[in-house]
Scaffold this motif. Structure first.
Motif, PDB file in Angstrom:
ATOM      1  N   PRO A 169       0.790  -1.229   0.000  1.00  0.00           N
ATOM      2  CA  PRO A 169       0.000   0.000   0.000  1.00  0.00           C
ATOM      3  C   PRO A 169       0.827   1.288   0.000  1.00  0.00           C
ATOM      4  O   PRO A 169       0.353   2.311  -0.469  1.00  0.00           O
ATOM      5  N   GLU A 170       2.049   1.270   0.484  1.00  0.00           N
ATOM      6  CA  GLU A 170       2.834   2.497   0.621  1.00  0.00           C
ATOM      7  C   GLU A 170       4.064   2.482  -0.272  1.00  0.00           C
ATOM      8  O   GLU A 170       5.112   1.954   0.098  1.00  0.00           O
ATOM      9  N   LEU A 171       3.951   3.065  -1.462  1.00  0.00           N
ATOM     10  CA  LEU A 171       5.045   3.053  -2.430  1.00  0.00           C
ATOM     11  C   LEU A 171       6.228   3.905  -1.961  1.00  0.00           C
ATOM     12  O   LEU A 171       7.378   3.569  -2.232  1.00  0.00           O
ATOM     13  N   ASP A 172       5.964   4.991  -1.237  1.00  0.00           N
ATOM     14  CA  ASP A 172       7.075   5.811  -0.742  1.00  0.00           C
ATOM     15  C   ASP A 172       7.960   5.010   0.219  1.00  0.00           C
ATOM     16  O   ASP A 172       9.180   5.165   0.207  1.00  0.00           O
ATOM     17  N   ALA A 173       7.371   4.145   1.025  1.00  0.00           N
ATOM     18  CA  ALA A 173       8.159   3.299   1.933  1.00  0.00           C
ATOM     19  C   ALA A 173       9.016   2.324   1.127  1.00  0.00           C
ATOM     20  O   ALA A 173      10.185   2.091   1.449  1.00  0.00           O
ATOM     21  N   ALA A 174       8.450   1.760   0.068  1.00  0.00           N
ATOM     22  CA  ALA A 174       9.217   0.855  -0.804  1.00  0.00           C
ATOM     23  C   ALA A 174      10.364   1.618  -1.454  1.00  0.00           C
ATOM     24  O   ALA A 174      11.496   1.131  -1.516  1.00  0.00           O
ATOM     25  N   ALA A 175      10.094   2.833  -1.926  1.00  0.00           N
ATOM     26  CA  ALA A 175      11.143   3.650  -2.534  1.00  0.00           C
ATOM     27  C   ALA A 175      12.230   3.959  -1.512  1.00  0.00           C
ATOM     28  O   ALA A 175      13.425   3.931  -1.837  1.00  0.00           O
ATOM     29  N   GLY A 176      11.837   4.233  -0.271  1.00  0.00           N
ATOM     30  CA  GLY A 176      12.814   4.487   0.779  1.00  0.00           C
ATOM     31  C   GLY A 176      13.712   3.287   1.028  1.00  0.00           C
ATOM     32  O   GLY A 176      14.928   3.430   1.194  1.00  0.00           O
ATOM     33  N   PHE A 177      13.117   2.100   1.041  1.00  0.00           N
ATOM     34  CA  PHE A 177      13.919   0.888   1.239  1.00  0.00           C
ATOM     35  C   PHE A 177      14.923   0.713   0.104  1.00  0.00           C
ATOM     36  O   PHE A 177      16.122   0.545   0.327  1.00  0.00           O
ATOM     37  N   TRP A 178      14.433   0.725  -1.157  1.00  0.00           N
ATOM     38  CA  TRP A 178      15.326   0.479  -2.294  1.00  0.00           C
ATOM     39  C   TRP A 178      16.346   1.597  -2.461  1.00  0.00           C
ATOM     40  O   TRP A 178      17.479   1.363  -2.868  1.00  0.00           O
ATOM     41  N   SER A 179      15.974   2.814  -2.125  1.00  0.00           N
ATOM     42  CA  SER A 179      16.925   3.927  -2.142  1.00  0.00           C
ATOM     43  C   SER A 179      18.068   3.660  -1.168  1.00  0.00           C
ATOM     44  O   SER A 179      19.243   3.797  -1.509  1.00  0.00           O
ATOM     45  N   GLY A 180      17.730   3.243   0.050  1.00  0.00           N
ATOM     46  CA  GLY A 180      18.750   2.926   1.037  1.00  0.00           C
ATOM     47  C   GLY A 180      19.564   1.701   0.667  1.00  0.00           C
ATOM     48  O   GLY A 180      20.787   1.679   0.828  1.00  0.00           O
ATOM     49  N   ALA A 181      18.906   0.684   0.133  1.00  0.00           N
ATOM     50  CA  ALA A 181      19.601  -0.557  -0.215  1.00  0.00           C
ATOM     51  C   ALA A 181      20.595  -0.349  -1.358  1.00  0.00           C
ATOM     52  O   ALA A 181      21.674  -0.933  -1.357  1.00  0.00           O
ATOM     53  N   LEU A 182      20.232   0.495  -2.328  1.00  0.00           N
ATOM     54  CA  LEU A 182      21.061   0.678  -3.522  1.00  0.00           C
ATOM     55  C   LEU A 182      21.868   1.977  -3.503  1.00  0.00           C
ATOM     56  O   LEU A 182      22.659   2.226  -4.415  1.00  0.00           O
ATOM     57  N   GLY A 183      21.658   2.811  -2.475  1.00  0.00           N
ATOM     58  CA  GLY A 183      22.419   4.056  -2.371  1.00  0.00           C
ATOM     59  C   GLY A 183      22.069   5.077  -3.431  1.00  0.00           C
ATOM     60  O   GLY A 183      22.921   5.849  -3.852  1.00  0.00           O
ATOM     61  N   GLN A 184      20.812   5.093  -3.874  1.00  0.00           N
ATOM     62  CA  GLN A 184      20.357   6.023  -4.906  1.00  0.00           C
ATOM     63  C   GLN A 184      19.171   6.822  -4.367  1.00  0.00           C
ATOM     64  O   GLN A 184      18.221   6.230  -3.853  1.00  0.00           O
ATOM     65  N   PRO A 185      19.179   8.148  -4.483  1.00  0.00           N
ATOM     66  CA  PRO A 185      18.008   8.923  -4.056  1.00  0.00           C
ATOM     67  C   PRO A 185      16.806   8.611  -4.945  1.00  0.00           C
ATOM     68  O   PRO A 185      16.967   8.212  -6.096  1.00  0.00           O
ATOM     69  N   TRP A 186      15.613   8.801  -4.394  1.00  0.00           N
ATOM     70  CA  TRP A 186      14.408   8.548  -5.175  1.00  0.00           C
ATOM     71  C   TRP A 186      13.614   9.833  -5.334  1.00  0.00           C
ATOM     72  O   TRP A 186      13.783  10.779  -4.593  1.00  0.00           O
ATOM     73  N   ARG A 187      12.730   9.819  -6.345  1.00  0.00           N
ATOM     74  CA  ARG A 187      11.874  10.977  -6.607  1.00  0.00           C
ATOM     75  C   ARG A 187      10.563  10.523  -7.247  1.00  0.00           C
ATOM     76  O   ARG A 187      10.485   9.432  -7.803  1.00  0.00           O
ATOM     77  N   ARG A 188       9.579  11.373  -7.135  1.00  0.00           N
ATOM     78  CA  ARG A 188       8.313  11.159  -7.839  1.00  0.00           C
ATOM     79  C   ARG A 188       8.488  11.625  -9.277  1.00  0.00           C
ATOM     80  O   ARG A 188       9.263  12.540  -9.541  1.00  0.00           O
ATOM     81  N   LEU A 189       7.762  11.026 -10.189  1.00  0.00           N
ATOM     82  CA  LEU A 189       7.810  11.445 -11.588  1.00  0.00           C
ATOM     83  C   LEU A 189       6.865  12.631 -11.785  1.00  0.00           C
ATOM     84  O   LEU A 189       5.826  12.723 -11.133  1.00  0.00           O
ATOM     85  N   PRO A 190       7.187  13.546 -12.687  1.00  0.00           N
ATOM     86  CA  PRO A 190       6.384  14.767 -12.847  1.00  0.00           C
ATOM     87  C   PRO A 190       5.019  14.567 -13.504  1.00  0.00           C
ATOM     88  O   PRO A 190       4.110  15.345 -13.263  1.00  0.00           O
ATOM     89  N   ASP A 191       4.847  13.534 -14.319  1.00  0.00           N
ATOM     90  CA  ASP A 191       3.585  13.304 -15.028  1.00  0.00           C
ATOM     91  C   ASP A 191       2.553  12.735 -14.048  1.00  0.00           C
ATOM     92  O   ASP A 191       2.786  11.695 -13.433  1.00  0.00           O
ATOM     93  N   PRO A 192       1.392  13.384 -13.893  1.00  0.00           N
ATOM     94  CA  PRO A 192       0.361  12.875 -12.978  1.00  0.00           C
ATOM     95  C   PRO A 192      -0.092  11.444 -13.289  1.00  0.00           C
ATOM     96  O   PRO A 192      -0.498  10.712 -12.400  1.00  0.00           O
ATOM     97  N   ASP A 193       0.008  11.030 -14.567  1.00  0.00           N
ATOM     98  CA  ASP A 193      -0.354   9.659 -14.937  1.00  0.00           C
ATOM     99  C   ASP A 193       0.619   8.636 -14.367  1.00  0.00           C
ATOM    100  O   ASP A 193       0.343   7.441 -14.387  1.00  0.00           O
TER     101      ASP A 193
END
Length: 126
Positions: A16-40
């Motif tokens: 249910p929480e994609l930001d939490a998943a992004a936080g995990f993979w960002s930390g695991a791979l050492g890459q910052p994450w961001r939202r995409l600009p297109d609302p779709d």
């Protein structure tokens, strides 16, 4: 003639929480994450990878979590036909790309050109 390299690895997340998943993979791979600009693309998050490296995309899905590949191409239809000749099959068209299935059962996508260097760097197909 068209060109097509590996574009990105896609981490399909059934949670249910994609930001939490992004936080995990960002930390695991050492890459910052961001939202995409297109609302779709609100169901996706992008990890920032080094120039010249395949991208890493996270997307919220309804099917079980898995990882799949995206192949970008200067000519999506030509690349889909080339892959069909190798034994892949079309599963579904989504906007301007195709979900494909390899003879091994793995799903992957064929996308339009994502990177500016594709005409120089992608594998050239007749």
């Amino acid at each position: 003639m068209h060109r097509s390299p590996l574009a990105q690895l896609v981490i399909d997340c059934r949670q249910p929480e994609l930001d939490a998943a992004a936080g995990f993979w960002s930390g695991a791979l050492g890459q910052p994450w961001r939202r995409l600009p297109d609302p779709d693309d609100g169901h996706c998050r992008q990890l920032d990878t080094a120039p010249g490296q395949p991208g890493i995309l996270l997307q919220a899905v309804r099917h079980p979590s898995r990882v799949h590949l995206d192949i970008e191409s200067t000519d999506v239809e030509a690349e889909v036909r080339r892959l069909e000749a190798l034994g892949a099959r079309r599963v579904a068209q989504v906007r301007d790309w195709w979900v494909m299935q390899a003879p091994t059962g793995h799903r992957f996508c064929v996308l339009r050109q994502q990177r500016d260097d594709l005409p120089r760097e992608g594998h050239r197909w007749p």
